[in-house]
Design an enzyme around this catalytic site. Structure first.
Site, PDB file in Angstrom:
ATOM      1  CG  ASN A   1      10.825 -10.286  59.168  1.00  0.00           C
ATOM      2  OD1 ASN A   1      10.728  -9.209  59.731  1.00  0.00           O
ATOM      3  ND2 ASN A   1       9.811 -11.318  58.861  1.00  0.00           N
ATOM      4  CG  ASN A   2      15.616 -13.978  62.617  1.00  0.00           C
ATOM      5  OD1 ASN A   2      15.093 -13.811  63.670  1.00  0.00           O
ATOM      6  ND2 ASN A   2      16.024 -15.300  62.605  1.00  0.00           N
TER       7      ASN A   2
ATOM      8  CG  HIS B   1      15.334  -6.712  64.421  1.00  0.00           C
ATOM      9  ND1 HIS B   1      14.694  -7.969  64.552  1.00  0.00           N
ATOM     10  CD2 HIS B   1      14.676  -6.537  63.138  1.00  0.00           C
ATOM     11  CE1 HIS B   1      13.651  -8.166  63.922  1.00  0.00           C
ATOM     12  NE2 HIS B   1      13.640  -7.144  63.026  1.00  0.00           N
ATOM     13  CB  CYS B   2      19.130  -7.870  59.935  1.00  0.00           C
ATOM     14  SG  CYS B   2      19.749  -7.709  58.002  1.00  0.00           S
ATOM     15  N   PRO B   3      16.497  -5.806  59.256  1.00  0.00           N
ATOM     16  CG  PRO B   3      16.232  -3.845  58.199  1.00  0.00           C
ATOM     17  CD  PRO B   3      17.180  -4.462  59.272  1.00  0.00           C
TER      18      PRO B   3
END
Length: 258
Positions: free
Chosen positions: A160-161, A155-157
């Protein structure tokens, strides 16, 4: 909730990139570096602008796609309720109520008939208690998105996905174009610094020079970080592994915990 905080953090990171970093780099390169060369070296100005805007357009397009492309959730066929209905119908010789999309699929291609290669440590089929679904191979539950994601990488901040089956290609393109764009801007600015030192021009320090230094330092740091990060993911790509699978391979005790 912790997941809500992560999502808010992701929106904050996107705001920083879109509203601060990108306009700052664009202004410094286009208006302070390339356009002033038009009267002295017009061809150099044109080449710089064409190369920069090509990389810039590809970067923005891939960034947009990785943000707004769904990573891919576990399909309806693997829902526990539907599997229970199917088993009950088969037991009594009835037909289970299914959607038209599922009816069009052949029984051989159905996920229910595909043998899973991944199993739990006790040999049972992988099952998500939160989603109440059986997890296919390489699928994992994302606690920030609140669902299971197909071929989940992480999950990549910054976008945001989740990065998964359907948007991993756009993620790799985004990392590659970002790396090339940062290197291109950093090398161009560094060439200008070297030219000033060689020609021994009088140095002055104002807002323009301050912006040059900030953008050069930012692009240099991001280039170094992105090179290692992108290289790591290309290594995983060549090995046909995800980040989660890489962690599980290094530490088997974390298997089935992500």
């Amino acid at each position: 909730k912790w997941s809500d905080q992560i999502r808010a953090c992701g929106l904050f990171f996107i705001s920083i990139v879109v509203l601060m970093v990108i306009p700052l780099v664009y202004h410094c390169f286009v208006f302070l570096t390339a356009l002033p060369l038009w009267e002295v070296q017009p061809w150099s100005c044109v080449i710089l602008l064409v190369c920069f805007h090509t990389l810039f357009f590809l970067l923005i397009a891939s960034y947009w796609k990785v943000i707004f492309t769904d990573a891919g959730g576990v399909p309806y066929e693997l829902d526990e309720a539907w599997i229970s209905e199917l088993n009950l119908a088969n037991r009594f010789g009835l037909e289970a109520e299914v959607s038209e999309k599922i009816e069009r699929e052949s029984s051989e291609s159905s996920p229910l008939n595909v043998q899973s290669a991944e199993r739990k440590l006790d040999g049972r089929q992988r099952y998500c208690r939160k989603c109440r679904k059986f997890k296919p191979d390489r699928a994992h539950h994302c606690k920030y998105c609140g669902r299971c994601v197909l071929k989940m990488d992480h999950h990549c901040p910054w976008v945001n996905n989740c990065i998964g089956f359907k948007n991993y290609k756009f993620f790799m393109l985004f990392c590659s174009y970002a790396c090339m764009c940062c290197f291109y801007v950093a090398i161009t600015l560094f060439t200008g610094f070297v030219e000033i030192l060689i020609e021994r021009r009088p140095l002055s320090f104002g807002w323009i020079e301050f912006e040059y230094i900030v953008v050069f330092g930012l692009m240099s740091a991001v280039s170094v970080v992105l090179t290692g990060f992108t290289g790591f993911h290309y290594m995983l790509l060549l090995k046909n592994m995800s980040t989660i699978e890489h962690v599980e391979k290094r530490d088997p005790s974390k298997k089935d915990q992500v």
